[in-house]
Write a protein that holds these residues in place. Structure first.
Motif, short mmCIF file in Angstrom:
data_model
loop_
_atom_site.label_atom_id
_atom_site.label_comp_id
_atom_site.label_asym_id
_atom_site.label_seq_id
_atom_site.Cartn_x
_atom_site.Cartn_y
_atom_site.Cartn_z
N ARG A 217 -23.28 2.17 -10.08
CA ARG A 217 -23.96 3.10 -10.97
C ARG A 217 -25.02 2.37 -11.79
O ARG A 217 -24.95 1.15 -11.95
N ASP A 218 -25.94 3.15 -12.29
CA ASP A 218 -27.02 2.62 -13.12
C ASP A 218 -27.08 3.50 -14.37
O ASP A 218 -27.57 4.63 -14.33
N HIS A 219 -26.59 2.97 -15.49
CA HIS A 219 -26.55 3.76 -16.72
C HIS A 219 -27.95 4.11 -17.20
O HIS A 219 -28.17 5.20 -17.73
N ALA A 220 -28.88 3.20 -17.02
CA ALA A 220 -30.25 3.44 -17.50
C ALA A 220 -30.88 4.65 -16.81
O ALA A 220 -31.70 5.35 -17.40
N LYS A 221 -30.46 4.90 -15.57
CA LYS A 221 -31.00 6.02 -14.80
C LYS A 221 -30.05 7.21 -14.77
O LYS A 221 -30.33 8.20 -14.11
N SER A 222 -28.92 7.10 -15.45
CA SER A 222 -27.89 8.15 -15.40
C SER A 222 -27.60 8.53 -13.96
O SER A 222 -27.61 9.72 -13.59
N ALA A 223 -27.36 7.52 -13.15
CA ALA A 223 -27.20 7.76 -11.73
C ALA A 223 -26.01 6.98 -11.17
O ALA A 223 -25.61 5.96 -11.73
N ALA A 224 -25.49 7.50 -10.09
CA ALA A 224 -24.46 6.81 -9.33
C ALA A 224 -24.89 6.82 -7.86
O ALA A 224 -25.64 7.70 -7.43
N TYR A 225 -24.38 5.85 -7.13
CA TYR A 225 -24.82 5.68 -5.75
C TYR A 225 -23.62 5.40 -4.85
O TYR A 225 -22.61 4.85 -5.29
N LEU A 226 -23.78 5.75 -3.59
CA LEU A 226 -22.78 5.41 -2.59
C LEU A 226 -23.53 4.79 -1.41
O LEU A 226 -24.26 5.48 -0.70
N GLN A 227 -23.37 3.49 -1.26
CA GLN A 227 -23.97 2.78 -0.14
C GLN A 227 -22.99 2.83 1.02
O GLN A 227 -21.87 2.34 0.92
N MET A 228 -23.42 3.43 2.12
CA MET A 228 -22.55 3.62 3.28
C MET A 228 -23.09 2.80 4.45
O MET A 228 -24.26 2.93 4.82
N SER A 229 -22.23 1.97 5.00
CA SER A 229 -22.62 1.11 6.12
C SER A 229 -21.62 1.30 7.26
O SER A 229 -20.54 1.84 7.06
#
Length: 123
Positions: free
Chosen positions: A72-84
């Motif tokens: 997650r990136d608090h500065a961007k109010s975002a969360a991510y899911l990297q799928m490989s």
């Protein structure tokens, strides 16, 4: 209005990678855990991954452990899911969610939900 908006889904070949994004708005989620769930056609929605507000705690479903990573990136109010190393069985609609704790997320689901983004993995 509280919103969680997912993006980044699409069609990918088996073995490929995708990164899903979840943008939060309407309130601060900096004190909340963020997570991802998925629902395949004809199946119930299932837990995929969760991350605590600090990022120090992460949970993964056994089916994705070692292949997916949540951050997650608090500065961007975002969360991510990297799928490989994607597999056809990863095909589903992926939902972003927020909850008080990562444990809550894993055990009972989210308090807030996005609308979902579709991921299709071809064999």
């Amino acid at each position: 209005q509280v919103q969680l908006v997912e993006s980044g889904g699409g069609l990918v070949q088996a073995g490929g990678s995708l990164r899903l994004s979840c943008a939060a708005s309407g309130r601060s989620f900096s004190d909340d855990a963020m997570g991802w769930f998925r629902q395949a056609p004809g199946k119930e929605r299932e837990f995929v991954a969760a991350i605590s507000w600090s990022g120090s705690v992460r949970y993964y479903a056994e089916t994705v452990r070692g292949r997916f990573a949540i951050f997650r990136d608090h500065a961007k109010s975002a969360a991510y899911l990297q799928m490989s190393s994607l597999k056809p069985e990863d095909t589903a609609v992926y939902y972003c969610a927020a909850a008080r704790t990562a444990q809550d997320m894993r055990n009972r689901g989210g308090d807030y939900w996005g609308q979902g983004t579709k991921v299709t993995v071809s064999s």
